[in-house]
Each structure stands twice: as C-alpha cells, then as structure tokens.
Design an enzyme around this catalytic site. Structure first.
Site, mmCIF file in Angstrom:
data_model
loop_
_atom_site.group_PDB
_atom_site.id
_atom_site.type_symbol
_atom_site.label_atom_id
_atom_site.label_comp_id
_atom_site.label_asym_id
_atom_site.label_seq_id
_atom_site.Cartn_x
_atom_site.Cartn_y
_atom_site.Cartn_z
ATOM 1 N N TYR A 9 46.508 31.227 47.037
ATOM 2 C CA TYR A 9 45.049 31.350 47.144
ATOM 3 C C TYR A 9 44.612 32.799 46.951
ATOM 4 C CZ TYR A 9 40.354 30.399 48.967
ATOM 5 O OH TYR A 9 39.001 30.265 49.116
ATOM 6 N N SER A 37 36.926 35.429 47.747
ATOM 7 C CA SER A 37 37.297 35.345 49.155
ATOM 8 C C SER A 37 37.718 36.715 49.662
ATOM 9 C CB SER A 37 38.460 34.361 49.335
ATOM 10 O OG SER A 37 39.020 34.445 50.633
ATOM 11 N N LYS A 50 42.207 34.385 43.980
ATOM 12 C CA LYS A 50 40.949 35.072 44.247
ATOM 13 C C LYS A 50 40.985 36.526 43.770
ATOM 14 C CE LYS A 50 38.890 31.505 45.967
ATOM 15 N NZ LYS A 50 37.800 30.840 45.207
#
Length: 244
Positions: free
Chosen positions: A149, A136, A153
């Site tokens: 998150y 991401s 990533k």
C-alpha cells in the site's frame, strides 16, 4: 465555491462507498453532474435509486482495456477524483506478488489509465479542469505491515507531480490528498480495537482519526477555483501526523 460546480461534469472512481461516495454526494449538493464509477454493481444501483440524477458506471478498474472503453464512452469531464483503492496489509517478509500486483493495478495503474482518457479529452476540448488523486500518509511515513500500500501511494505522489508538470500548460491542475485513517465503515471496523487505535492515535497531535467529510472538504477545495493556483501538491489531511 458551490456556484463553481453548477453544471460541471465530474467523474469519481470508487464513488459508491467511503470517501468516494462522500465526494459524489457533496459535489451533487453543489450542483455538479457527477458520474460515480465502481465495480460494485449493487452499491451503484443503490446510489442511483437514492440519487437519480447521479450517473453510474460499472467496471473493474484492474481490466485496462474495458476501463478505457467505459471511461471513453462517458464523454467529457471538468474534473476527476481518483478515489478507488485497494489495500491488503501484509508485512514485508510475507508480501505476496498477488497482493502487490492487485494493489498496484488499482491504486496506480487505474489512475494512469482513467486520467489519460479524461485529461486527453480536457486538452482536446480546451477544458481547464482539475484532477485530485487520493494518496495516503503512508506515502510519507513508514507504517508497519503496509509495504504494498505504501509503495502504491508513493507512486501516486510521484505521478501527481509529473501529471501536474505536464498538464499544467493546458490549464489542468493535478493534486493529491494524503489522509490519515478516515472513519469510513471499513475504517471503523479496522480500528475498532481500542489498544490498536490508541497506539496510532498517540502519533496524531489532534488525538483523533479523520471523518469522511474532512477528506471530502479537501478534495472539493482542490477541485474548485478556490485552489486555482495550487498544482502538484500532496496535501496531508492527517491531524498533524506527518508534522511529528
């Protein structure tokens, strides 16, 4: 490119919705023998009814041992797309250990687990395969409320580089894509508020979010022999977000 995929076996985790499903269908159109893996049994069955030649496998990727059993039972693969993902946005101060662990278990440990099994069989069978991890843009740029998150990533990017280094001598390429917001069904719901969306869009030079097919195109390219000298990269699919 399409001829390259004829007869190739490719495993796609998270393969029954969003980018994963789009990847499964594109590879299927190119003649690949695709296996879609997910914990969503109902969505897998729907996919199987609509595309009978697509194989399906159901497992919760958070279960390390069960995942190993299922993936090992599926046989050999020429390609792997690690697309399964989990997100639970919380600010740094409020980020819970449960949310952090769930995020890491799906977004990081599952990639390690599945890739170990697939890559080992590639090596044993002399398959010069390709692995694509879905990362991401938040691995490269700070975005509010994305602590767990973003950490996951960032780990995916690092894993991609190490995997490329260690698997490259076996002819196995490993790359990642780093998308911006992609307009999956979930993405459309999450960014339906025009005020919230515009604040984010103002940071994207192209002025729009990505579409599923645009992420799929990058994945399929990296899987294919058109990317035969590309190894260890993290490819932004972000409309220029990271360029600003």
């Amino acid at each position: 490119m399409d001829k390259y995929f004829e007869g190739k076996r490719i495993l796609v985790t998270g393969g029954c919705q969003g980018i994963g499903k789009g990847t499964v269908l594109e590879l299927w159109r190119f003649g690949a023998k695709v296996v879609a893996l997910s914990q969503q049994a109902d969505n897998l069955e729907t996919l199987k009814r609509e595309y009978p030649s697509v194989e399906i496998a159901c497992v919760d990727l958070r279960d390390w041992n069960k995942t190993r059993q299922v993936v090992d039972s599926l046989g050999n693969f020429d390609g792997l797309v690690n697309c399964a993902g989990f997100i639970n946005n919380e600010p740094f101060i409020e980020c819970s250990p449960e949310a952090f662990d769930d995020t890491m278990n799906v977004n990081v440990k599952a990639i390690l687990n599945v890739s170990q099994i697939v890559a080992k069989k590639m090596i044993e069978n002399g398959i010069k395969g390709s692995i694509v991890n879905i990362s991401s843009q938040v691995s490269k740029a700070a975005i509010k409320d994305h602590l767990a998150y973003a950490a996951s990533k960032g780990a995916v990017d690092s894993m991609t580089r190490i995997m490329a280094l260690e698997l490259g001598p076996h002819g196995i390429r490993v790359n990642a894509i780093n998308p911006t917001v992609i307009m999956t069904e979930l993405g459309r719901r999450a960014w339906a508020d025009p005020v919230k969306a515009q604040a984010f869009l103002s940071k994207i030079p192209l002025g729009r979010f990505g579409e599923v097919q645009e992420a799929v195109n990058a994945i399929v390219f990296l899987l294919s022999d058109k990317a035969s000298m590309i190894n260890g990269v993290q490819l932004p699919v972000d409309g220029g977000f990271l360029a600003t």
